[in-house]
Design an enzyme around this catalytic site. Sequence first.
Site, short mmCIF file in Angstrom:
data_model
loop_
_atom_site.label_atom_id
_atom_site.label_comp_id
_atom_site.label_asym_id
_atom_site.label_seq_id
_atom_site.Cartn_x
_atom_site.Cartn_y
_atom_site.Cartn_z
N ASN A 194 0.84 -1.22 0.00
CA ASN A 194 0.00 0.00 0.00
C ASN A 194 0.87 1.26 0.00
O ASN A 194 0.53 2.25 -0.66
CB ASN A 194 -0.95 0.00 1.20
CG ASN A 194 -2.17 -0.84 0.93
OD1 ASN A 194 -3.06 -0.44 0.18
ND2 ASN A 194 -2.22 -2.04 1.51
N ASN A 223 -6.39 4.87 8.09
CA ASN A 223 -5.98 3.47 8.04
C ASN A 223 -6.73 2.78 6.91
O ASN A 223 -7.80 3.24 6.49
CB ASN A 223 -6.33 2.80 9.37
CG ASN A 223 -5.88 1.35 9.41
OD1 ASN A 223 -4.79 1.00 8.97
ND2 ASN A 223 -6.74 0.47 9.93
N HIS A 246 -8.33 -1.06 5.96
CA HIS A 246 -8.66 -2.35 6.57
C HIS A 246 -9.24 -3.27 5.49
O HIS A 246 -10.07 -2.84 4.70
CB HIS A 246 -9.68 -2.14 7.69
CG HIS A 246 -10.02 -3.41 8.39
ND1 HIS A 246 -9.17 -3.99 9.32
CD2 HIS A 246 -11.08 -4.25 8.27
CE1 HIS A 246 -9.71 -5.11 9.75
NE2 HIS A 246 -10.87 -5.30 9.12
C1 GRF Z 1 -3.29 -4.53 4.13
O1 GRF Z 1 -4.02 -5.68 3.78
C2 GRF Z 1 -4.13 -3.60 4.95
O2 GRF Z 1 -5.48 -3.73 4.71
C3 GRF Z 1 -3.82 -4.00 6.37
O3 GRF Z 1 -2.47 -4.38 6.35
C4 GRF Z 1 -2.12 -4.86 5.04
C5 GRF Z 1 -0.84 -4.17 4.63
O4 GRF Z 1 -0.29 -4.72 3.49
N1 GRF Z 1 -4.10 -2.90 7.28
P1 GRF Z 1 0.94 -4.00 2.79
O5 GRF Z 1 2.10 -4.00 3.80
O6 GRF Z 1 0.53 -2.63 2.41
O7 GRF Z 1 1.26 -4.86 1.61
#
Ligand code: GRF
Length: 209
Positions: free
Chosen positions: A19, A114, A116
């Site tokens: 992300n 955040n 989720h």
């Molecule tokens: C994501 O699935 C998000 O929804 C959750 O943590 C994960 C992070 O994944 N809060 P990344 O490190 O961004 O690949």
Amino acid sequence: MTREHSFRLGLLGSGKGSNFAAIADAVATGKIPADIALVASDVESAGILTLARDRKLPAQFIPPGKFRTKLDEDAERAFVAALQSANVDLIVLAGFMRVLKGDFLRAFEGRIVNIHPSLLPSFPGLEAWKQALDHGVKVTGCTVHFVDAGVDAGPIIGQETVSVLDNDTPETLHQRIHAAEHRLYPECVAAIARGEISIVGRKVIRKKI
Ligand code: GRF
């Protein structure tokens, strides 16, 4: 509205940082009108720090202290100090695996978001994609929300749905949710950076500028 300084993002994560990468790409191409002022992690070997350093962004490991699921007092102070001295306007949690508490929340009230991996308020907490699959829902997705004192509980900024397929495994469903996250999160952060978002009670109102 013209700002005297650029809108500054602080990203926190504990994991691989996909992300973060989606947001950093959107910043680099101008889709998010902001700068990344700091990337910080409670995990020294976290992929998010490697990805940030590869992009020549300021990246910092901050030891989390003695607890497993939250920051201890010294660690909380260290995170707050690092984010304040980086002058961040918005804190973007991107897979940060610790619950934020009182002093941290007070220091950045209404300025922490955040993502989720479910359609909140369904399936808060860990492995939300697996919770959805086990429950047998036909549609799940992801949610971007402001962070308050509850767990996965603050006002909702945006959601994207993902259909659950009959032959889904936790892994295949999680993969499609992740892909949705990489679309939704940059779009929501861009709207905040453009000043389009306000919070009225539990509702997030979006006005086009
Ligand atoms: C994501 O699935 C998000 O929804 C959750 O943590 C994960 C992070 O994944 N809060 P990344 O490190 O961004 O690949």
